[in-house]
Design a protein around this motif. Structure first.
Motif, PDB file in Angstrom:
ATOM      1  N   GLU A  12       0.906  -1.278   0.009  1.00 16.13           N
ATOM      2  CA  GLU A  12       0.033  -0.165  -0.051  1.00 16.13           C
ATOM      3  C   GLU A  12       0.968   1.240   0.154  1.00 16.13           C
ATOM      4  OE1 GLU A  12      -3.378   1.912  -0.046  1.00 16.13           O
ATOM      5  OE2 GLU A  12      -3.240  -0.222  -0.183  1.00 16.13           O
ATOM      6  N   PRO A  13       0.979   2.147  -0.932  1.00 14.75           N
ATOM      7  CA  PRO A  13       1.714   3.418  -1.044  1.00 14.75           C
ATOM      8  C   PRO A  13       1.080   4.285  -0.098  1.00 14.75           C
ATOM      9  CG  PRO A  13       0.208   3.326  -2.952  1.00 14.75           C
ATOM     10  CD  PRO A  13      -0.010   1.622  -2.306  1.00 14.75           C
ATOM     11  N   PHE A  14       2.068   5.154   0.614  1.00 12.97           N
ATOM     12  CA  PHE A  14       1.377   6.248   1.362  1.00 12.97           C
ATOM     13  C   PHE A  14       2.159   7.524   0.899  1.00 12.97           C
ATOM     14  CE2 PHE A  14       3.114   8.764   4.957  1.00 12.97           C
ATOM     15  CZ  PHE A  14       1.732   9.148   5.556  1.00 12.97           C
ATOM     16  N   ALA A  15       3.362   7.575   0.467  1.00 17.87           N
ATOM     17  CA  ALA A  15       3.762   8.960   0.204  1.00 17.87           C
ATOM     18  C   ALA A  15       4.971   8.685  -1.142  1.00 17.87           C
ATOM     19  CB  ALA A  15       4.511   9.552   1.311  1.00 17.87           C
ATOM     20  N   ILE A  16       5.173   9.791  -1.513  1.00 19.82           N
ATOM     21  CA  ILE A  16       6.355   9.856  -2.529  1.00 19.82           C
ATOM     22  C   ILE A  16       7.634  10.757  -1.728  1.00 19.82           C
ATOM     23  CG2 ILE A  16       7.203  10.819  -4.781  1.00 19.82           C
ATOM     24  CD1 ILE A  16       4.318  10.768  -5.537  1.00 19.82           C
ATOM     25  N   TRP A  17       8.841   9.922  -1.829  1.00 19.47           N
ATOM     26  CA  TRP A  17       9.770  10.522  -0.987  1.00 19.47           C
ATOM     27  C   TRP A  17      10.930  11.095  -2.010  1.00 19.47           C
ATOM     28  CZ3 TRP A  17      14.321   6.963   0.838  1.00 19.47           C
ATOM     29  CH2 TRP A  17      15.400   8.008   1.338  1.00 19.47           C
ATOM     30  N   GLN A  18      11.067  12.183  -1.801  1.00 18.97           N
ATOM     31  CA  GLN A  18      12.335  13.108  -2.598  1.00 18.97           C
ATOM     32  C   GLN A  18      13.553  12.931  -1.797  1.00 18.97           C
ATOM     33  OE1 GLN A  18      11.325  16.945  -4.311  1.00 18.97           O
ATOM     34  NE2 GLN A  18      13.389  17.349  -4.476  1.00 18.97           N
ATOM     35  N   HIS A  19      14.453  12.374  -2.181  1.00 24.35           N
ATOM     36  CA  HIS A  19      15.814  12.352  -1.671  1.00 24.35           C
ATOM     37  C   HIS A  19      16.683  12.551  -2.686  1.00 24.35           C
ATOM     38  CE1 HIS A  19      16.259   7.902  -2.838  1.00 24.35           C
ATOM     39  NE2 HIS A  19      14.766   8.112  -2.928  1.00 24.35           N
ATOM     40  N   GLY A  20      17.494  13.742  -2.847  1.00 22.18           N
ATOM     41  CA  GLY A  20      18.083  14.255  -3.893  1.00 22.18           C
ATOM     42  C   GLY A  20      17.312  14.572  -5.132  1.00 22.18           C
ATOM     43  N   THR A  21      17.739  13.814  -6.031  1.00 19.32           N
ATOM     44  CA  THR A  21      17.113  14.164  -7.363  1.00 19.32           C
ATOM     45  C   THR A  21      16.294  12.692  -7.863  1.00 19.32           C
ATOM     46  OG1 THR A  21      18.892  13.320  -8.870  1.00 19.32           O
ATOM     47  CG2 THR A  21      18.761  15.351  -8.469  1.00 19.32           C
ATOM     48  N   THR A  22      16.126  11.866  -6.841  1.00 23.82           N
ATOM     49  CA  THR A  22      15.271  10.590  -6.931  1.00 23.82           C
ATOM     50  C   THR A  22      13.903  10.747  -6.388  1.00 23.82           C
ATOM     51  OG1 THR A  22      17.188   9.507  -7.085  1.00 23.82           O
ATOM     52  CG2 THR A  22      15.386   8.234  -6.450  1.00 23.82           C
ATOM     53  N   LEU A  69      -0.253  11.301  -3.882  1.00 24.08           N
ATOM     54  CA  LEU A  69      -0.004  11.077  -2.663  1.00 24.08           C
ATOM     55  C   LEU A  69       1.031  12.330  -2.212  1.00 24.08           C
ATOM     56  CD1 LEU A  69       1.579   7.403  -3.668  1.00 24.08           C
ATOM     57  CD2 LEU A  69      -0.422   8.002  -2.091  1.00 24.08           C
ATOM     58  N   PRO A  70       1.269  12.338  -0.559  1.00 21.47           N
ATOM     59  CA  PRO A  70       1.823  13.384  -0.062  1.00 21.47           C
ATOM     60  C   PRO A  70       3.277  13.211  -0.447  1.00 21.47           C
ATOM     61  CG  PRO A  70       0.516  12.225   1.438  1.00 21.47           C
ATOM     62  CD  PRO A  70       0.445  11.606   0.306  1.00 21.47           C
ATOM     63  N   LEU A  71       3.965  14.347  -0.554  1.00 20.17           N
ATOM     64  CA  LEU A  71       5.316  14.628  -1.069  1.00 20.17           C
ATOM     65  C   LEU A  71       5.981  14.694   0.271  1.00 20.17           C
ATOM     66  CD1 LEU A  71       7.554  14.715  -3.207  1.00 20.17           C
ATOM     67  CD2 LEU A  71       7.314  17.253  -3.319  1.00 20.17           C
ATOM     68  N   ILE A  72       6.918  13.852   0.653  1.00 18.64           N
ATOM     69  CA  ILE A  72       7.856  14.110   1.795  1.00 18.64           C
ATOM     70  C   ILE A  72       9.278  14.265   1.061  1.00 18.64           C
ATOM     71  CG2 ILE A  72       6.284  12.992   3.243  1.00 18.64           C
ATOM     72  CD1 ILE A  72       8.035  10.535   3.004  1.00 18.64           C
ATOM     73  N   VAL A  73      10.232  15.102   1.735  1.00 19.07           N
ATOM     74  CA  VAL A  73      11.519  15.390   1.507  1.00 19.07           C
ATOM     75  C   VAL A  73      12.394  15.343   2.463  1.00 19.07           C
ATOM     76  CG1 VAL A  73      12.889  17.071   0.073  1.00 19.07           C
ATOM     77  CG2 VAL A  73      10.282  17.054  -0.212  1.00 19.07           C
ATOM     78  N   GLY A  74      13.803  14.799   2.100  1.00 19.84           N
ATOM     79  CA  GLY A  74      14.724  14.793   2.963  1.00 19.84           C
ATOM     80  C   GLY A  74      15.098  13.489   3.856  1.00 19.84           C
ATOM     81  N   GLU A  75      16.444  13.590   4.332  1.00 18.84           N
ATOM     82  CA  GLU A  75      16.728  12.313   5.109  1.00 18.84           C
ATOM     83  C   GLU A  75      15.702  12.291   6.336  1.00 18.84           C
ATOM     84  OE1 GLU A  75      18.748  10.128   4.004  1.00 18.84           O
ATOM     85  OE2 GLU A  75      19.050  11.147   2.106  1.00 18.84           O
ATOM     86  N   GLY A  76      15.337  10.930   6.741  1.00 18.09           N
ATOM     87  CA  GLY A  76      14.683  10.717   7.836  1.00 18.09           C
ATOM     88  C   GLY A  76      13.256  10.603   7.704  1.00 18.09           C
ATOM     89  N   ARG A 102      11.603  17.388   5.703  1.00 21.65           N
ATOM     90  CA  ARG A 102      12.279  17.109   7.100  1.00 21.65           C
ATOM     91  C   ARG A 102      13.744  17.795   7.288  1.00 21.65           C
ATOM     92  NH1 ARG A 102      10.430  15.043  11.836  1.00 21.65           N
ATOM     93  NH2 ARG A 102      12.204  13.812  12.823  1.00 21.65           N
ATOM     94  N   ILE A 103      13.673  18.353   8.416  1.00 21.22           N
ATOM     95  CA  ILE A 103      14.804  19.379   8.480  1.00 21.22           C
ATOM     96  C   ILE A 103      16.045  18.947   9.468  1.00 21.22           C
ATOM     97  CG2 ILE A 103      15.727  21.533   9.016  1.00 21.22           C
ATOM     98  CD1 ILE A 103      14.158  21.597   6.334  1.00 21.22           C
ATOM     99  N   GLY A 104      17.183  18.575   8.997  1.00 25.81           N
ATOM    100  CA  GLY A 104      18.104  18.037   9.823  1.00 25.81           C
ATOM    101  C   GLY A 104      17.491  16.668  10.818  1.00 25.81           C
ATOM    102  N   ASP A 105      16.565  16.018   9.969  1.00 35.09           N
ATOM    103  CA  ASP A 105      15.969  15.137  10.526  1.00 35.09           C
ATOM    104  C   ASP A 105      15.427  14.953  12.298  1.00 35.09           C
ATOM    105  OD1 ASP A 105      15.049  12.271  10.725  1.00 35.09           O
ATOM    106  OD2 ASP A 105      17.008  11.200  10.936  1.00 35.09           O
TER     107      ASP A 105
END
Length: 295
Positions: A141-151, A173-180, A208-211
């Motif tokens: 079940e997909p929850f979100a799209i994670w952007q990490h770098g250009t991926t 889907l919600p877009l979430i960005v960043g490490e963690g 996500r800022i600084g995890d």
């Protein structure tokens, strides 16, 4: 007493009659049955072929050939439960070649191959004789799209990665960005959607800022900077400000809620210039009124 007994060796009871028959046959006292030589030769050749087949590892191929030509060749496959995974991809993992026999088909290996596909959470494979294979799958079940770098990667609520995002099918889907972000997004995004739906409807990205904490990027490019702790209280504050004064719709760049005792609003350059001019005009008018009062 026979020679074997005199020497102290006695054949087992079950072998005595065949041994006596073999002795009489060698001495010519017994006539062999008709076609005995042909039967013996056939048995010898057949046993040699069977031994060679087994030793060479060709047993499964022989069984496959015999059973597929006897009505057990797979000619129907029923696939159910797939939405994100194409039926062609599932059929490829079954590895049918047109002569695959249901008798020798290994459902456990097929299930493992299907379960290795990106979207497949669980898979079951069942043989239905004489010629049908049934496949049932449960997809992730997909929850979100994670952007990490250009991926961009589609992730589950748990944060587990499913597959690379390649199209618009999951654009809502919600877009979430960043490490963690994948590991912490589920609880936070669900809280915003449940308690502050008006804000959630305007969010285009959860960063996500600084995890440690989150920034919200809204549809008008305004950034809402939330604190590391008590993010829900901060959201309640900005939600109230929005309902009272529409602050999020003004000419601003960001709203900083990281300090518990104040809200810091950053204006756009144009709004900042206009505000500065208004202050200067107000100051100029105040000085004029002061001069007039003295006069």
């Amino acid at each position: 007493m026979d020679e074997g007994s005199r020497q102290g060796f006695v054949l087992p009871k079950l072998l005595r009659r065949p041994a006596r028959f073999a002795g009489r046959l060698v001495k010519g006292e017994v006539n062999p049955p008709r076609y005995a030589n042909a039967i013996a030769t056939s048995l010898l050749i057949g046993s040699s072929l069977l031994y060679g087949t087994i030793q060479g590892g060709h047993g499964p191929d022989v069984v496959k050939a015999l059973t597929s030509r006897s009505g057990f060749a797979v000619d129907q496959v029923h696939v159910a439960g797939n939405h994100e995974t194409s039926e062609i991809d599932i059929l490829d993992q079954l590895e049918f070649d047109g002569w695959t026999s249901l008798v020798g088909f290994n459902v456990d290996s097929a299930r493992e191959r299907i379960a290795s596909l990106p979207w497949i959470e669980k898979a079951s494979v069942r043989k239905i004789y004489p010629s049908t294979v049934e496949v049932n799958v449960i997809e992730r079940e997909p929850f979100a799209i994670w952007q990490h770098g250009t991926t961009l990667t589609v992730v589950k609520r748990s944060g587990e990665q499913i597959t690379e995002y390649t199209g618009r099918a999951k654009a809502k889907l919600p877009l979430i960005v960043g490490e963690g972000a994948p590991e912490h997004a589920a609880e936070f995004v669900s809280m915003v959607a449940a308690d502050f739906p008006d804000i959630a409807n305007r969010v285009r990205g959860y960063v996500r800022i600084g995890d440690r904490r989150w920034n919200l990027y809204l549809d008008n490019n305004v950034v809402v900077k939330l604190p590391e702790y008590d993010a829900k209280d901060a959201l309640a504050k900005i939600s109230q400000m929005e309902s009272e004064s529409g602050v999020l719709g003004r000419d601003i760049l960001s709203v900083d809620l990281r300090l518990a005792d104040r809200v810091v609003v950053q204006l756009t350059p144009e709004a900042a210039d206009a505000r500065q001019k208004a202050i200067e005009e107000e100051d100029k008018a105040a000085r004029k009124r002061k001069r007039e009062t003295r006069a």
